[in-house]
Design a protein around this motif. Sequence first.
Motif, PDB file in Angstrom:
ATOM      1  N   ARG A  77       0.815  -1.217   0.000  1.00 22.96           N
ATOM      2  CA  ARG A  77       0.000   0.000   0.000  1.00 22.96           C
ATOM      3  C   ARG A  77       0.844   1.261   0.000  1.00 22.96           C
ATOM      4  N   SER A  78       1.888   1.261   0.845  1.00 23.25           N
ATOM      5  CA  SER A  78       2.637   2.507   1.001  1.00 23.25           C
ATOM      6  C   SER A  78       3.541   2.779  -0.193  1.00 23.25           C
ATOM      7  N   ASN A  79       3.868   1.768  -0.952  1.00 29.71           N
ATOM      8  CA  ASN A  79       4.777   2.008  -2.072  1.00 29.71           C
ATOM      9  C   ASN A  79       4.080   2.134  -3.418  1.00 29.71           C
ATOM     10  N   SER A  80       2.765   2.096  -3.388  1.00 29.51           N
ATOM     11  CA  SER A  80       2.055   2.351  -4.648  1.00 29.51           C
ATOM     12  C   SER A  80       0.887   3.292  -4.387  1.00 29.51           C
TER      13      SER A  80
ATOM     14  N   ALA B 174       4.530  20.022 -10.860  1.00 31.03           N
ATOM     15  CA  ALA B 174       5.990  20.109 -10.909  1.00 31.03           C
ATOM     16  C   ALA B 174       6.618  18.926 -10.180  1.00 31.03           C
ATOM     17  N   SER B 175       5.993  18.488  -9.071  1.00 31.81           N
ATOM     18  CA  SER B 175       6.585  17.367  -8.343  1.00 31.81           C
ATOM     19  C   SER B 175       6.434  16.058  -9.111  1.00 31.81           C
ATOM     20  N   GLY B 176       5.499  16.012 -10.043  1.00 26.02           N
ATOM     21  CA  GLY B 176       5.374  14.811 -10.856  1.00 26.02           C
ATOM     22  C   GLY B 176       6.234  14.837 -12.093  1.00 26.02           C
ATOM     23  N   ASP B 177       7.000  15.927 -12.259  1.00 25.58           N
ATOM     24  CA  ASP B 177       7.708  16.115 -13.519  1.00 25.58           C
ATOM     25  C   ASP B 177       9.175  15.770 -13.456  1.00 25.58           C
ATOM     26  N   SER B 178       9.862  16.179 -14.520  1.00 21.75           N
ATOM     27  CA  SER B 178      11.207  15.656 -14.749  1.00 21.75           C
ATOM     28  C   SER B 178      12.160  15.870 -13.574  1.00 21.75           C
ATOM     29  N   ARG B 179      12.168  17.057 -12.993  1.00 19.88           N
ATOM     30  CA  ARG B 179      13.190  17.282 -11.972  1.00 19.88           C
ATOM     31  C   ARG B 179      12.885  16.543 -10.680  1.00 19.88           C
ATOM     32  N   TYR B 180      11.658  16.610 -10.239  1.00 20.25           N
ATOM     33  CA  TYR B 180      11.340  16.032  -8.920  1.00 20.25           C
ATOM     34  C   TYR B 180      10.895  14.579  -9.018  1.00 20.25           C
ATOM     35  N   ASP B 181      10.266  14.225 -10.115  1.00 22.64           N
ATOM     36  CA  ASP B 181      10.034  12.823 -10.456  1.00 22.64           C
ATOM     37  C   ASP B 181       9.361  12.013  -9.348  1.00 22.64           C
ATOM     38  N   PHE B 182       8.091  12.182  -9.231  1.00 14.36           N
ATOM     39  CA  PHE B 182       7.310  11.482  -8.217  1.00 14.36           C
ATOM     40  C   PHE B 182       7.239   9.969  -8.499  1.00 14.36           C
ATOM     41  N   ASP B 183       7.402   9.591  -9.741  1.00 14.86           N
ATOM     42  CA  ASP B 183       7.208   8.189 -10.102  1.00 14.86           C
ATOM     43  C   ASP B 183       8.151   7.249  -9.358  1.00 14.86           C
TER      44      ASP B 183
ATOM     45  N   LEU C 261       6.009  18.395  -0.766  1.00 12.59           N
ATOM     46  CA  LEU C 261       4.924  17.471  -1.097  1.00 12.59           C
ATOM     47  C   LEU C 261       5.444  16.032  -1.064  1.00 12.59           C
ATOM     48  N   GLN C 262       6.672  15.860  -1.551  1.00 13.40           N
ATOM     49  CA  GLN C 262       7.236  14.516  -1.521  1.00 13.40           C
ATOM     50  C   GLN C 262       7.497  14.069  -0.094  1.00 13.40           C
ATOM     51  N   TYR C 263       7.896  15.019   0.739  1.00 11.31           N
ATOM     52  CA  TYR C 263       8.101  14.686   2.146  1.00 11.31           C
ATOM     53  C   TYR C 263       6.777  14.302   2.794  1.00 11.31           C
ATOM     54  N   ALA C 264       5.719  15.031   2.442  1.00 15.06           N
ATOM     55  CA  ALA C 264       4.391  14.702   2.977  1.00 15.06           C
ATOM     56  C   ALA C 264       3.992  13.298   2.561  1.00 15.06           C
TER      57      ALA C 264
END
Lengths: 180, 410
Positions: free
Chosen positions: A29-32, A49-58, A143-146
């Motif tokens: 659950r936590s990793n997807s 922006a967090s889903g994009d090239s530099r920050y790459d949420f994927d 956002l990634q930290y959250a």
Amino acid sequence: MAQHQVNYASTAGLPIALTSVDKLVNWGRSNSLWPLTYGLACCAIEMMASGDSRYDFDRMGTIFRASPRQADVMILAGTLSKKHSEFARRLYDQMTEPKWVISMGSCANTGGMFNTYATVQGVDRIIPVDIYLPGCAPRPETLQYAMMMLQKKIRKESANMNKNTKQDLTHQTGKRARLI
Amino acid sequence: MQQVPNKLTPFFENLNFERDDNTMVINFGPQHPSAHGQLRLVLELDGEQVVKAYPDIGYLHRGIEKMAENMTYNEFLPTTDRLDYIASTSNNYAYALAVEKLLGIEAPRRAQVIRTMLLELNRIISHLFFIATHALDVGAMSVFLYAFREREYAMDLMEDYCGARLTHSAVRIGGVPLDLPKGWIENLAAFCDKVDHEVEHTYEALLSQNRIWRMRLEDVGVISAEDALNWGCTGPMLRGSGVKYDIRKEEPYELYSELDFDIPVSDRCDSYGRYRLYMQEMRESTKILRQLMPMYAKSDSQLMAHAPQYISAPKEQIMTQNYALMQHFVLVTQGMRPPKGEVYVPTESPKGELGFYIKSEGEPYAYRLKCRAPSFFHTGLLQEILVGTYIADVVTIIGTTNIVFGEVDR
């Protein structure tokens, strides 16, 4: 005889602790965590922006989904107006369990700078919130930290969904509530 | 069948659709990845063709204009960030310029150079965002990733200058708060080269001759010059219909009268022409930025206008001179009091004519503030241009209008 009769379906408590199962389920659950693309205002741009090239949420297993039926997390990014609040609740209800909510930005947390007749003073008046993310607008790193904090939270939860149903908390008393 | 408002159909209660024939009403938004925020469209479809479109706005109404009536002029400036949040500085600037005109002051030369730089940088940020989201809506995901890559470099420049990525508040009434940091100009020059290179070798190389892109954009969202004028279109929407109108040339503000740049115009009147126009405008912006760099070096270091009645003195004077400290105290506690009067100043934001109307009664608070935002008019246009198109083209047309809901709903 049966002093410790347990109704497995309703009381949510299994007689044995399923620690390994919990770990496995929570690992999945936590990793997807798939968030709903729910951009409301300025914070939506930082969410993109967090889903994009530099920050790459994927790389965190976070892939944005357009439909609430496919999403696990609702990132409420932006000002929630009173006109929109009904939709927010409906979208939350449409999401399948288990589901979590991240309130992104000051507007979603408390109404922020918009203390006016038109804005909801905090999305927690409409839907239960797991993580409050401060900032106006929060940077993509935050956002990634959250999201990482949410992962941490999920890993502590029980894999049994009934136990985690947040909105039921208020209706429960006694033993059940203590369990939670 | 005429729809009767009742409790079962609460969302259509203000709408009247003639549904004698076999049409279907569908709801689009407000949570839709291609709705560019919170646009809600109610579409009446005949098969796949749109018969009637009804844009429903107000989902991001935050009462910004009303807030302006209860805030001092300097307090309101950060709120303008949240109008067109893709290019915040253009809002800050439009507001600051309107207040400056009301006060009758002018920013010093160096502040003007920095402001013009920030405005053009924001234009590039906004146009990169346009091409990213437009391409994503049409289905070209990689362009989205490439354009955001370059956009991050522009955000870095903004962050180096003012510390914020998105909500800049980089302009003050009467000037700018800070001088450019060391090495900023060199970074900007490198960024300009990068943008020019990427526009030609990435975006245009990926899209301009791309068969799918052309099929989906050519002759989609056609707006005649007459329609564009009648619906109050400005900016690329108007220039994409062959009308050469840009406020930077028509009513030059800041340093635009001294700068040498062209206004790109497209006669195609369709989405493809508008896409070419945006690409061309980014090239013009880098051209302007390159001209501004030597201008910065030649200007002297004053950053805020000298108007003790309205604007606090520089920090050194506040700390050393009694009178400057008193002025500063009054300005901070009470706010500046502009003379009575009203003012409307148009500026060319990345999306079109952005202007602020301010009516002052001589109080520290505006009696009325009205924001003329370009996206509002372009949203209204949707009910005209969506009719007759196919449902698959709806997101293309929303993308090409480049609307931002912060400034539509305000």
